[in-house]
Design an enzyme around this catalytic site. Structure first.
Site, short mmCIF file in Angstrom:
data_model
loop_
_atom_site.label_atom_id
_atom_site.label_comp_id
_atom_site.label_asym_id
_atom_site.label_seq_id
_atom_site.Cartn_x
_atom_site.Cartn_y
_atom_site.Cartn_z
CB CYS A 17 -0.81 0.12 1.28
SG CYS A 17 -1.84 -1.51 1.47
N PRO A 18 0.71 2.37 -0.67
CG PRO A 18 0.39 4.83 -1.18
CD PRO A 18 1.22 3.63 -0.40
#
Lengths: 80, 376
Positions: A17-18
């Site tokens: 992430c992200p």
């Protein structure tokens, strides 16, 4: 009931992430309105973060299926 | 503003790149590593650029690592491969004409006990794949040969060198800072494990580069910290710079290369016909479209460049990185020139906006200056 046959697939296993959310959104932006995308993401933070990120942009998470330590997410691209 | 012909040192940012950098600077306020929506928005700019750059060299997106530029990418490869190698005696192979960010890193590794072979080049600056192959030993962990030389523009046979390395199980790195977008790069065809790329040579922003790392190849990071870029390059993302890099690659066009090649050859011909004793350093063919390295007999290159500078014409004196040094270019010496011959040389490098009219002005000024300098 939604058709669960994906038009495109994106394997984001191992992608943190992200970046996984960003890459999913970029892929969706390049697809036709209403098309279906299948995304593979990791368990843990990715499955907590990717679905809300795509819904925030107006796409719809149709299905989430766990397979071991990965998740298969089906997303319908938002209508323009 | 004068005439700028030192584009092998760096290029002017394209207006479309500048607009993209400014747009992203204003809109992407989040840290591209943060998981909130602002972070995702910033990360989208990074990932779009990654897709563009990966596509341009036939790589996968996850094989692209963003860095601060060519020097960092080159340092990462040499130090990162050596430090992870299990060989007790470690050996690397580079050419004698590599950029200082390779040569100085290799020298630093030598001081730490690593064995380094500096493969020589021929009079045009070509590295021979068979010479590289002969230099390989059981201890060799890495070969690093540039795709094209930054001073002469010589395009090296990296596909053949890469094949020789692959057959011997040795990792191969190509520094493609000068060649990127000017000659095709295909990581799957050219047998490379690592490629260094940068933005500022292609009308992108300064301070941004990339390293291609073939999937499955292990390398230690140069910078440790927040574990960005799959732990290979820690540090907060330069979001707008990376977005600008992607834009620069997206708008690069082969028509520009064709135009520069025509101008390059016209300019060389004009000088040769109008000034006695003009010699091309480097090959006639297998040379980058934008680089002309010339030697003018009995004319000091530094004085010629200084006189051109007084007339608002900027050219390179040796390589840009060594222009502050009084020593002759290591590249020209490696081509077999003596110090005097190397000091009689200058580098003229074009960009996609260079016009024939500008080059005509440069020819006229060079004729005048050379005549004056030869009278002294």
């Amino acid at each position: 009931m939604d058709s669960c046959q994906p038009d495109e697939k994106l394997d984001l296993a191992g992608v943190p992430c992200p970046q996984n959310s960003a890459r999913t959104l970029i892929k969706l932006e390049g697809m036709d309105s209403g098309a279906m995308l299948e995304v593979i993401i990791d368990d843990g933070e990715p499955v907590k973060n990717v679905p809300p990120s795509v819904e925030e942009e107006g796409h719809r998470v149709v299905e989430k299926v766990r397979t071991g330590d990965r998740w298969k997410i089906l997303i319908r691209r938002r209508e323009e | 503003m004068g005439i700028y012909l030192d584009n092998a040192a760096t290029t002017r940012v394209d207006p479309a790149v500048a607009s993209e950098v400014e747009r992203v600077r204003r809109s992407a306020e989040g840290n591209a590593s943060s998981i909130h929506q602002h972070g995702v928005n910033a990360a989208k700019h990074i990932e779009k650029a990654r897709n563009i750059i990966a596509g341009s060299i036939n790589a996968e997106a996850e094989e692209i690592v963003f860095t601060s530029g060519g020097t960092e990418s080159n340092n990462t490869v040499l130090k990162g491969v050596v430090s992870l190698s299990s060989n007790e005696k470690k050996h690397i192979v580079i050419s004698a004409i590599e950029h200082p960010s390779i040569i100085e890193t290799a020298r630093w590794l030598e001081e730490a006990g690593i064995s380094v072979t500096y493969v020589s080049v021929d009079r045009d600056g070509f590295v021979s794949a068979s010479d590289v192959e002969k230099a390989l030993t059981a201890e060799t962990v890495l070969v690093s040969i540039m795709h094209a030389n930054n001073e002469t523009g010589t395009i090296e046979p990296i596909k053949d060198i890469g094949r020789a390395c692959t057959e011997r199980g040795v990792l191969f790195h190509a520094d493609a800072c000068q060649s990127y977008t000017k000659i095709p790069l295909d990581v799957k065809e050219q047998n490379v494990d690592f490629i260094t790329l940068n933005a500022h040579k292609i009308h992108g922003p300064k301070g941004v580069g990339a390293l291609y790392v073939r999937k499955g190849v292990k390398i230690a990071p140069l910078l440790h910290g927040g574990e960005q870029e799959a732990t290979l390059r820690s540090g907060t993302y330069n979001t707008e710079g990376i977005a600008g890099f992607g834009k620069a690659v997206e708008i690069a066009h082969t028509d520009d290369v064709k135009k520069m090649t025509e101008l390059r050859d016209w300019f060389s011909k004009e000088l040769s016909e109008n000034i006695e004793g003009v010699l091309l350093n480097g090959p006639d063919t297998q040379r980058l479209s934008n680089i002309i390295n010339l030697r003018i007999r009995s004319v000091d290159g530094n004085r010629l460049a200084a006189e051109l500078d007084r007339r608002a014409i900027s050219v390179g004196r040796g390589s840009s990185c060594s222009s502050s040094k009084s020593t002759p270019s290591h590249v020209l010496l490696a081509l077999g020139m003596d110090s005097k011959e190397a000091e009689e040389s200058i580098r003229i490098s074009l960009n996609k906006w260079t016009r024939k009219k500008e080059l005509g002005i440069v020819v006229k000024n060079m004729i005048e200056i050379v005549t004056e300098l030869r009278m002294v």
